[in-house]
Design a protein around this motif. Structure first.
Motif, PDB file in Angstrom:
ATOM      1  N   LEU A  20       0.727  -1.281  -0.081  1.00  0.00           N
ATOM      2  CA  LEU A  20       0.080  -0.132   0.034  1.00  0.00           C
ATOM      3  C   LEU A  20       0.892   1.268   0.057  1.00  0.00           C
ATOM      4  CD1 LEU A  20      -3.022  -0.929   2.018  1.00  0.00           C
ATOM      5  CD2 LEU A  20      -2.602  -1.240  -0.491  1.00  0.00           C
ATOM      6  N   PRO A  21       1.984   1.396   0.596  1.00  0.00           N
ATOM      7  CA  PRO A  21       2.956   2.631   0.520  1.00  0.00           C
ATOM      8  C   PRO A  21       3.441   2.648  -0.994  1.00  0.00           C
ATOM      9  CG  PRO A  21       3.505   1.232   2.554  1.00  0.00           C
ATOM     10  CD  PRO A  21       2.319   0.516   1.715  1.00  0.00           C
ATOM     11  N   GLN A  22       3.640   1.558  -1.394  1.00  0.00           N
ATOM     12  CA  GLN A  22       3.944   1.666  -3.083  1.00  0.00           C
ATOM     13  C   GLN A  22       2.856   2.293  -3.676  1.00  0.00           C
ATOM     14  OE1 GLN A  22       5.259  -2.537  -3.478  1.00  0.00           O
ATOM     15  NE2 GLN A  22       7.401  -1.860  -3.769  1.00  0.00           N
ATOM     16  N   VAL A  23       1.738   1.848  -3.512  1.00  0.00           N
ATOM     17  CA  VAL A  23       0.474   2.260  -4.326  1.00  0.00           C
ATOM     18  C   VAL A  23       0.343   3.768  -3.943  1.00  0.00           C
ATOM     19  CG1 VAL A  23      -2.126   2.325  -4.240  1.00  0.00           C
ATOM     20  CG2 VAL A  23      -0.813  -0.002  -4.140  1.00  0.00           C
ATOM     21  N   ALA A  24       0.471   4.359  -2.974  1.00  0.00           N
ATOM     22  CA  ALA A  24       0.157   5.831  -2.410  1.00  0.00           C
ATOM     23  C   ALA A  24       1.137   6.497  -3.102  1.00  0.00           C
ATOM     24  CB  ALA A  24       0.410   5.902  -0.947  1.00  0.00           C
ATOM     25  N   ALA A  25       2.437   6.028  -3.472  1.00  0.00           N
ATOM     26  CA  ALA A  25       3.657   6.553  -3.935  1.00  0.00           C
ATOM     27  C   ALA A  25       3.515   6.855  -5.456  1.00  0.00           C
ATOM     28  CB  ALA A  25       5.114   6.003  -3.671  1.00  0.00           C
ATOM     29  N   ARG A  26       3.025   5.758  -6.108  1.00  0.00           N
ATOM     30  CA  ARG A  26       2.633   5.692  -7.502  1.00  0.00           C
ATOM     31  C   ARG A  26       1.510   6.731  -7.706  1.00  0.00           C
ATOM     32  NH1 ARG A  26       2.923   1.989 -11.857  1.00  0.00           N
ATOM     33  NH2 ARG A  26       2.674   3.458 -13.554  1.00  0.00           N
ATOM     34  N   MET A  27       0.581   6.984  -7.086  1.00  0.00           N
ATOM     35  CA  MET A  27      -0.649   7.786  -7.115  1.00  0.00           C
ATOM     36  C   MET A  27       0.055   8.865  -6.921  1.00  0.00           C
ATOM     37  SD  MET A  27      -3.892   6.279  -5.112  1.00  0.00           S
ATOM     38  CE  MET A  27      -4.694   4.897  -5.421  1.00  0.00           C
ATOM     39  N   ALA A  28       0.885   9.373  -5.967  1.00  0.00           N
ATOM     40  CA  ALA A  28       1.434  10.751  -5.936  1.00  0.00           C
ATOM     41  C   ALA A  28       2.242  10.957  -7.096  1.00  0.00           C
ATOM     42  CB  ALA A  28       2.219  10.891  -4.592  1.00  0.00           C
ATOM     43  N   ASP A  29       3.275  10.078  -7.409  1.00  0.00           N
ATOM     44  CA  ASP A  29       3.996  10.319  -8.631  1.00  0.00           C
ATOM     45  C   ASP A  29       3.388  10.776  -9.862  1.00  0.00           C
ATOM     46  OD1 ASP A  29       6.430   9.781  -6.920  1.00  0.00           O
ATOM     47  OD2 ASP A  29       6.723   7.953  -7.774  1.00  0.00           O
ATOM     48  N   GLU A  30       2.162  10.074 -10.124  1.00  0.00           N
ATOM     49  CA  GLU A  30       1.521  10.118 -11.383  1.00  0.00           C
ATOM     50  C   GLU A  30       0.325  11.280 -11.508  1.00  0.00           C
ATOM     51  OE1 GLU A  30       1.913   8.523 -14.262  1.00  0.00           O
ATOM     52  OE2 GLU A  30       3.519   6.960 -13.567  1.00  0.00           O
ATOM     53  N   HIS A  31      -0.110  11.953 -10.137  1.00  0.00           N
ATOM     54  CA  HIS A  31      -1.028  12.755  -9.812  1.00  0.00           C
ATOM     55  C   HIS A  31      -2.129  12.279 -10.282  1.00  0.00           C
ATOM     56  CE1 HIS A  31       2.024  15.680  -9.256  1.00  0.00           C
ATOM     57  NE2 HIS A  31       2.673  15.223 -10.279  1.00  0.00           N
ATOM     58  N   VAL A  32      -2.629  11.101  -9.710  1.00  0.00           N
ATOM     59  CA  VAL A  32      -3.997  10.419  -9.816  1.00  0.00           C
ATOM     60  C   VAL A  32      -4.641   9.930  -8.654  1.00  0.00           C
ATOM     61  CG1 VAL A  32      -3.373   9.527 -12.216  1.00  0.00           C
ATOM     62  CG2 VAL A  32      -2.965   7.948 -10.293  1.00  0.00           C
ATOM     63  N   GLY A  33      -5.701   9.785  -8.643  1.00  0.00           N
ATOM     64  CA  GLY A  33      -6.567   9.458  -7.415  1.00  0.00           C
ATOM     65  C   GLY A  33      -6.973   7.916  -7.562  1.00  0.00           C
ATOM     66  N   SER A  65      -1.944   0.445   9.454  1.00  0.00           N
ATOM     67  CA  SER A  65      -0.832   1.177   8.629  1.00  0.00           C
ATOM     68  C   SER A  65      -0.672   0.703   7.362  1.00  0.00           C
ATOM     69  CB  SER A  65       0.634   0.707   9.262  1.00  0.00           C
ATOM     70  OG  SER A  65       0.947  -0.783   9.229  1.00  0.00           O
ATOM     71  N   GLY A  66      -1.559  -0.612   6.963  1.00  0.00           N
ATOM     72  CA  GLY A  66      -1.562  -0.979   6.040  1.00  0.00           C
ATOM     73  C   GLY A  66      -0.358  -1.822   5.334  1.00  0.00           C
ATOM     74  N   SER A  67       0.620  -1.925   6.320  1.00  0.00           N
ATOM     75  CA  SER A  67       1.949  -2.473   5.735  1.00  0.00           C
ATOM     76  C   SER A  67       2.041  -4.095   5.588  1.00  0.00           C
ATOM     77  CB  SER A  67       3.022  -2.158   6.895  1.00  0.00           C
ATOM     78  OG  SER A  67       2.472  -2.686   8.173  1.00  0.00           O
ATOM     79  N   ASN A  68       0.891  -4.634   6.074  1.00  0.00           N
ATOM     80  CA  ASN A  68       0.688  -5.997   5.837  1.00  0.00           C
ATOM     81  C   ASN A  68      -0.297  -6.494   4.487  1.00  0.00           C
ATOM     82  OD1 ASN A  68      -1.515  -5.116   7.078  1.00  0.00           O
ATOM     83  ND2 ASN A  68      -2.073  -6.869   8.186  1.00  0.00           N
ATOM     84  N   LEU A  69      -0.706  -5.366   4.122  1.00  0.00           N
ATOM     85  CA  LEU A  69      -1.919  -5.354   3.015  1.00  0.00           C
ATOM     86  C   LEU A  69      -1.043  -5.135   1.584  1.00  0.00           C
ATOM     87  CD1 LEU A  69      -4.901  -3.722   4.443  1.00  0.00           C
ATOM     88  CD2 LEU A  69      -4.518  -6.085   4.440  1.00  0.00           C
ATOM     89  N   ALA A  75      -8.063  -4.026  -3.479  1.00  0.00           N
ATOM     90  CA  ALA A  75      -8.642  -3.831  -4.825  1.00  0.00           C
ATOM     91  C   ALA A  75      -9.977  -3.953  -4.859  1.00  0.00           C
ATOM     92  CB  ALA A  75      -8.072  -4.543  -5.906  1.00  0.00           C
ATOM     93  N   LYS A  76     -11.143  -2.986  -5.432  1.00  0.00           N
ATOM     94  CA  LYS A  76     -12.267  -3.170  -5.459  1.00  0.00           C
ATOM     95  C   LYS A  76     -12.669  -4.213  -6.766  1.00  0.00           C
ATOM     96  CE  LYS A  76     -13.444  -0.740  -1.940  1.00  0.00           C
ATOM     97  NZ  LYS A  76     -13.270  -1.131  -0.708  1.00  0.00           N
ATOM     98  N   LYS A  77     -13.740  -4.990  -6.456  1.00  0.00           N
ATOM     99  CA  LYS A  77     -13.784  -6.017  -7.639  1.00  0.00           C
ATOM    100  C   LYS A  77     -15.258  -6.214  -7.469  1.00  0.00           C
ATOM    101  CE  LYS A  77      -9.625  -8.223  -5.932  1.00  0.00           C
ATOM    102  NZ  LYS A  77      -9.388  -9.127  -4.979  1.00  0.00           N
ATOM    103  N   PRO A  78     -15.916  -6.594  -8.603  1.00  0.00           N
ATOM    104  CA  PRO A  78     -15.486  -6.441  -9.879  1.00  0.00           C
ATOM    105  C   PRO A  78     -15.511  -4.977 -10.752  1.00  0.00           C
ATOM    106  CG  PRO A  78     -17.838  -7.217 -10.011  1.00  0.00           C
ATOM    107  CD  PRO A  78     -17.392  -7.097  -8.358  1.00  0.00           C
ATOM    108  N   LEU A  79     -14.793  -4.886 -11.529  1.00  0.00           N
ATOM    109  CA  LEU A  79     -14.895  -3.529 -12.025  1.00  0.00           C
ATOM    110  C   LEU A  79     -16.284  -3.546 -12.863  1.00  0.00           C
ATOM    111  CD1 LEU A  79     -11.399  -3.218 -13.469  1.00  0.00           C
ATOM    112  CD2 LEU A  79     -12.616  -2.158 -11.525  1.00  0.00           C
ATOM    113  N   VAL A  80     -16.601  -2.325 -13.067  1.00  0.00           N
ATOM    114  CA  VAL A  80     -18.090  -2.026 -13.867  1.00  0.00           C
ATOM    115  C   VAL A  80     -17.343  -0.871 -15.030  1.00  0.00           C
ATOM    116  CG1 VAL A  80     -20.017  -0.886 -13.968  1.00  0.00           C
ATOM    117  CG2 VAL A  80     -19.442  -2.139 -12.054  1.00  0.00           C
TER     118      VAL A  80
END
Length: 108
Positions: A20-33, A65-69, A75-80
């Motif tokens: 999850l820290p990697q996810v948050a960092a990628r969102m910040a780097d790419e300026h996406v939500g 902390s989300g460190s164990n996730l 992730a939300k599934k299924p996608l629509v």
């Protein structure tokens, strides 16, 4: 107006195994939500979607902390999805049906 006329960004993806820290960092780097969560297969397969709101409400607000996730765990599934030629009204109707609740509407 169609959905294609409203969407001007490319999709950002992250492996389901990402922390999850990697996810948050990628969102910040790419300026996406939001990011698409994908497998490591070639080609990758979309397995869900993860938003900054998911991180805030499902992890941080619960005092975790989300460190164990991983991204795949949250992730939300299924996608629509709606086709690019769908109207805004069609997209809203699809979201309301899939989520079983009214989508937010903005007054004119």
């Amino acid at each position: 107006m169609t959905i294609a006329g409203l969407c001007h960004r490319y999709a950002v993806s992250i492996p389901a195994s990402a922390s999850l820290p990697q996810v948050a960092a990628r969102m910040a780097d790419e300026h996406v939500g939001a990011v698409l969560v994908v497998t490591t297969e070639d080609p990758p397969r979309i397995v869900g979607m993860l938003t900054d709101r998911d991180l805030a409400l499902d992890v941080i607000a619960r005092g975790e902390s989300g460190s164990n996730l991983s991204a795949g765990d949250l992730a939300k599934k299924p996608l629509v999805a709606v086709p690019a030629h769908a109207s805004l009204q069609e997209a809203i109707a699809t979201m309301e049906k899939a989520w079983h609740r009214p989508a937010n509407k903005v007054a004119k």
